[in-house]
Design an enzyme around this catalytic site. Structure first.
Site, PDB file in Angstrom:
ATOM      1  N   ASP A  33       0.828  -1.214   0.000  1.00  0.00           N
ATOM      2  CA  ASP A  33       0.000   0.000   0.000  1.00  0.00           C
ATOM      3  C   ASP A  33       0.858   1.258   0.000  1.00  0.00           C
ATOM      4  O   ASP A  33       0.751   2.102   0.892  1.00  0.00           O
ATOM      5  CB  ASP A  33      -0.947  -0.017   1.201  1.00  0.00           C
ATOM      6  CG  ASP A  33      -2.013  -1.080   1.089  1.00  0.00           C
ATOM      7  OD1 ASP A  33      -3.063  -0.811   0.502  1.00  0.00           O
ATOM      8  OD2 ASP A  33      -1.775  -2.194   1.589  1.00  0.00           O
ATOM      9  N   ASP A  73      -1.498  -2.113  -4.398  1.00  0.00           N
ATOM     10  CA  ASP A  73      -1.689  -0.665  -4.312  1.00  0.00           C
ATOM     11  C   ASP A  73      -0.353   0.077  -4.349  1.00  0.00           C
ATOM     12  O   ASP A  73      -0.089   0.947  -3.514  1.00  0.00           O
ATOM     13  CB  ASP A  73      -2.481  -0.282  -3.064  1.00  0.00           C
ATOM     14  CG  ASP A  73      -3.981  -0.439  -3.248  1.00  0.00           C
ATOM     15  OD1 ASP A  73      -4.409  -0.720  -4.386  1.00  0.00           O
ATOM     16  OD2 ASP A  73      -4.723  -0.305  -2.257  1.00  0.00           O
ATOM     17  N   ASN A 142      -6.668  -2.904  -5.144  1.00  0.00           N
ATOM     18  CA  ASN A 142      -7.946  -2.404  -5.637  1.00  0.00           C
ATOM     19  C   ASN A 142      -7.815  -1.023  -6.269  1.00  0.00           C
ATOM     20  O   ASN A 142      -8.707  -0.599  -7.020  1.00  0.00           O
ATOM     21  CB  ASN A 142      -8.967  -2.352  -4.496  1.00  0.00           C
ATOM     22  CG  ASN A 142      -8.517  -1.465  -3.354  1.00  0.00           C
ATOM     23  OD1 ASN A 142      -7.406  -1.609  -2.852  1.00  0.00           O
ATOM     24  ND2 ASN A 142      -9.359  -0.548  -2.926  1.00  0.00           N
ATOM     25  N   HIS A 143      -6.716  -0.305  -6.004  1.00  0.00           N
ATOM     26  CA  HIS A 143      -6.535   1.015  -6.602  1.00  0.00           C
ATOM     27  C   HIS A 143      -5.885   0.933  -7.980  1.00  0.00           C
ATOM     28  O   HIS A 143      -6.146   1.801  -8.817  1.00  0.00           O
ATOM     29  CB  HIS A 143      -5.678   1.889  -5.681  1.00  0.00           C
ATOM     30  CG  HIS A 143      -6.435   2.491  -4.545  1.00  0.00           C
ATOM     31  ND1 HIS A 143      -6.865   3.802  -4.520  1.00  0.00           N
ATOM     32  CD2 HIS A 143      -6.855   1.952  -3.376  1.00  0.00           C
ATOM     33  CE1 HIS A 143      -7.506   4.048  -3.396  1.00  0.00           C
ATOM     34  NE2 HIS A 143      -7.511   2.934  -2.675  1.00  0.00           N
ATOM     35  N   HIS A 241      -4.615  -9.079  -1.281  1.00  0.00           N
ATOM     36  CA  HIS A 241      -4.987  -7.681  -1.069  1.00  0.00           C
ATOM     37  C   HIS A 241      -6.506  -7.635  -0.939  1.00  0.00           C
ATOM     38  O   HIS A 241      -7.222  -7.407  -1.910  1.00  0.00           O
ATOM     39  CB  HIS A 241      -4.509  -6.826  -2.245  1.00  0.00           C
ATOM     40  CG  HIS A 241      -4.582  -5.352  -1.994  1.00  0.00           C
ATOM     41  ND1 HIS A 241      -3.499  -4.612  -1.564  1.00  0.00           N
ATOM     42  CD2 HIS A 241      -5.602  -4.469  -2.085  1.00  0.00           C
ATOM     43  CE1 HIS A 241      -3.846  -3.355  -1.422  1.00  0.00           C
ATOM     44  NE2 HIS A 241      -5.125  -3.236  -1.739  1.00  0.00           N
ATOM     45  N   HIS A 271      -4.549  -0.582   6.183  1.00  0.00           N
ATOM     46  CA  HIS A 271      -3.500   0.428   6.335  1.00  0.00           C
ATOM     47  C   HIS A 271      -2.888   0.486   7.728  1.00  0.00           C
ATOM     48  O   HIS A 271      -1.810   1.058   7.886  1.00  0.00           O
ATOM     49  CB  HIS A 271      -4.049   1.811   5.965  1.00  0.00           C
ATOM     50  CG  HIS A 271      -4.145   2.026   4.490  1.00  0.00           C
ATOM     51  ND1 HIS A 271      -4.120   3.277   3.901  1.00  0.00           N
ATOM     52  CD2 HIS A 271      -4.265   1.146   3.458  1.00  0.00           C
ATOM     53  CE1 HIS A 271      -4.219   3.158   2.597  1.00  0.00           C
ATOM     54  NE2 HIS A 271      -4.317   1.871   2.297  1.00  0.00           N
TER      55      HIS A 271
END
Length: 728
Positions: A33, A73, A142-143, A241, A271
């Site tokens: 992330d 991410d 997912n981003h 993820h 996070h």
């Protein structure tokens, strides 16, 4: 994990390597992330994410790791900017390329996952044209997940870095083309097999998929992990993820549903930093959650100190050492209840000046606390021989409970007084009111009703922070008295438009829905009067919405039904990942065929679901190829699946199938096609071939004229506003 399991394992020593031998020890730097590009246009925080990523690469060089492992991410946006890509590629070239020899030997097929039609391998340090010093392996999150439906299939930013030889992209999941195929297709995970001395390591990566689908696949035993026959002699790492914290039914992945042959799970997406390995009750593997390297939300979980991990593996033993990130700016968060503070401090809640004065005092205290945290961390690093870093502006968030307060000052104007002292002056304050019967800091539960934008009890800040996009879309469309389109798929189309930057999502949904609606009208058959047209339209639309709602409810319940049908303790007794390859006399075992067991698919929906509800993602891969090593003759043999066309992760949500015309207007499609060939299609997007039934064609013509006279569709430049009304 549950509190009980936490209590049971509290006080247990972390895993360690008893007798470490450098020639047999694989050293890995773990991170996840990174969200590079977050707030890149902010003059203060714009470089935070890229600075943290630079520090991660520097730590990899400093600790002389064998490779870097990223759990999703890497980028914050699905389509990162050119400046963002430029900086990432420059840093990767600076710190990961060089003449330093790679100590880990690749045992699996270097061509597994490579782009078809090209000769270079998928693993960059196997390419003789590249000098790679520190390989980087990464899955998507997912981003930055794959999107698009071009000739090369769904692509993402990691694909760009992969073909340039800077990153080894793993964990792409094949996407079924239709819902019928999805019912017979699980998730296949093929490893990257590495060796250093006597230590053998298997890397299993799964890029982000919908949590509902992942939950369903795990509960249905349809996640297949291809492992060597002597899997007990390998140290196996799983990268994923997904949501770890439950946000509703099947909105997360349970921790105890992975295969027992896994030794360590590296969990991305969450996070908050829980980097110390945590055992799972009833399982032999551990979970490490490195957390993000940059704060993307001013929440409590982001206030924990950011770390990466140095992972050492020798044989079946491992040791994980957290390494704090020094470049991350400090972040402190606190909460005050004004009604309680007024009683303690003795000020009037209705006096805005006194309230503002009290809040300024609290913010100043938080600034001092943040600066003190930085100074302590800096002094500790200097004592260890690290250089001293200048103090950055801290992040400060004060949550204010305004229950009982009639009016509050403007939070943006309030923050202007802290310009130059904090990095987030515009959102230093956040206001909220506590509801009766609920406790402070309680999380949103799935069984609680969604909030309405018209709720008079909510303040403006609460409406903006809590009201969901789906709620706004549903209420707006419900107020329009739609005659043709239903409300069900519109929120998904808008979500794809906003989150994935798919500018065609809404238009594709409109075209698909109109074609499906006209097919339903044609299916009624026979002649009908124009006065009956609206009644037939309403009937077909309601029927389609009902079918859509039933399929939404049926899909999550299938997994539960299967497990209940087998045995009460099936979750505990049956491994949820099917893993081995039986290759006869080779060194690998296959206990699982490409087809899932019949009893597992018996409860699957027999009717093909609408295209936009297919739970599959990713891009198709090339057929499986055997992997070998000249010395040990290790092989993975698998029956090659038939080649499938690549498509994007969102195409089944927002685009017509391959049987439907790509961009034909709905009215032309109805006039030129009939229902003869439409019965062959399995999704809600249907095509029509010429038919000899004049009554059906006449009905379609009258329907087309009626639509043209009574309805209109307006989609603005942003694609958000969708209005259907009566022009008469």
């Amino acid at each position: 994990m549950s509190n009980q399991s936490d209590d049971e394992h509290e006080g247990m020593p972390p895993p360690t390597i008893r007798n470490e031998y450098a020639d047999d020890t694989i050293k890995i730097l773990l991170a996840t992330d990174n969200h590079i590009g977050y707030l890149e246009r902010d003059p203060i925080r714009g470089q935070d994410s890229i600075n943290a990523f630079k520090e991660i690469l520097q730590l990899a060089v400093k600790h002389d790791v064998d490779f870097i492992l990223l759990a999703g991410d890497l980028f914050h946006e699905n389509r990162p900017s050119r400046d963002c890509l430029y900086q990432v590629m420059a840093l990767l070239r600076e710190y990961t390329l060089g003449d330093r020899p790679v100590q880990v030997e690749l045992l699996s097929d270097p061509n597994e996952g490579k782009p078809p039609g090209y000769s270079f391998p998928a693993i960059n340090y196997e390419d003789p044209n590249l000098n790679v010093a520190i390989p980087v392996f990464s899955i998507h999150g997912n981003h930055d997940d794959p999107q698009g439906a071009g000739p090369e299939g769904a692509l993402c930013a990691l694909d760009m870095l992969s073909v340039t030889g800077l990153i080894n992209y793993m964990g792409k999941v094949d996407l079924p083309l239709d819902d019928a195929e999805a019912q017979n297709t699980g998730i296949a995970i093929r490893p990257v097999l590495l060796r250093k001395g006597n230590t053998r390591l298997g890397l299993y990566g799964v890029g982000n998929v919908k949590d509902q689908r992942m939950h369903f696949e795990l509960r249905s035993n349809r996640v297949r992990m291809y492992m060597p026959k002597d899997k007990d002699n390998w140290f196996n790492i799983l990268l994923l993820h997904q949501n770890r914290v439950a946000h509703g039914p099947q909105q997360s992945v349970p921790e105890g549903m992975f295969d027992d042959s896994i030794d360590l799970v590296v969990w991305g997406h969450e996070h908050d930093c829980r980097i110390v390995p945590e055992p799972v009750a009833g399982k032999r593997y551990y979970i490490t959650q490195p957390g993000s390297s940059v704060a993307t939300s001013l929440a409590d979980g982001e206030a924990l100190e950011k770390h990466v991990a140095l992972l050492k593996i020798q044989g079946k033993e491992f040791e994980l050492t957290p390494i704090p990130l020094r470049s991350v700016r400090p972040f402190v968060i606190d909460e005050v209840v004004l009604s309680e503070a007024a009683e303690e401090e003795g000020f009037d809640l209705n006096d805005k000046i006194e309230v503002s004065k009290y809040l300024k005092t609290k913010v100043n205290e938080l600034i001092e606390k943040a600066n003190q945290q930085w100074d302590e961390r800096n002094a500790r690093a200097v004592a260890e021989g690290e250089p001293e870093l200048p103090r950055p502006l801290p992040l400060v968030r004060l949550k204010v409970d305004t229950t009982g307060v009639s009016e509050m000052s403007n939070p943006v104007r309030f923050g202007q007084e802290f310009q130059g002292r904090i990095a987030n002056p515009r959102d230093v304050l956040t206001f909220h009111r506590s509801k009766k019967g609920t406790t402070r800091a309680s999380k949103v539960k799935a069984d609680e009703p969604e909030l309405s934008i018209d709720d008079p009890e909510l303040s403006i800040g609460e409406k903006l922070s809590k009201v969901r996009v789906q709620t706004l879309v549903r209420e707006y469309l419900a107020a329009q008295e739609l005659q043709l389109l239903g409300e069900g798929g519109m929120s998904e189309a808008i979500e794809t438009f906003v989150d994935k930057d798919d500018i065609h999502a809404i238009q594709n949904h409109v075209n698909t829905s109109l074609r499906s609606l006209m097919k339903g009208v044609q299916a009624t058959g026979g002649e009908f009067d124009e006065n009956e047209f609206e009644e037939i339209i309403d009937k077909v639309r309601d029927q389609q919405q009902k079918q859509r709602a039933e399929k939404q409810q049926d899909k999550p319940s299938k997994g539960k039904g299967k497990n209940k049908a087998t045995s009460d303790d099936s979750d505990a007794s049956v491994d949820s990942m099917l893993m081995d390859i039986d290759a006869g006399g080779s060194d690998f075992d296959d206990q699982m065929s490409d087809e899932p067991p019949a009893r597992k698919t018996k409860a699957a929906p027999k009717k093909a679901a609408p295209a936009k509800k297919a739970p599959a993602r990713g891009k198709g891969k090339s057929a499986a190829t055997p992997i070998s090593d000249d010395e040990d003759e290790d092989e993975i043999e698998d029956e090659a699946p038939p080649p499938t066309k690549r498509t994007n992760r969102a195409s089944v949500l927002s685009q017509p199938t391959k049987k439907a015309p790509a961009k034909a207007p709905a009215k032309k499609a109805a006039a030129a096609k009939s229902s003869a060939s439409a019965s062959k299609a399995t999704q809600s997007t249907l095509s029509f071939a010429p038919s000899g039934r004049s009554s059906t064609r006449a009905a379609a013509s009258r329907a087309k004229r009626k639509v043209a006279e009574t309805s209109w569709i307006a989609i603005d430049q942003t694609g958000i506003a969708l209005i259907i009304g009566d022009l008469s």
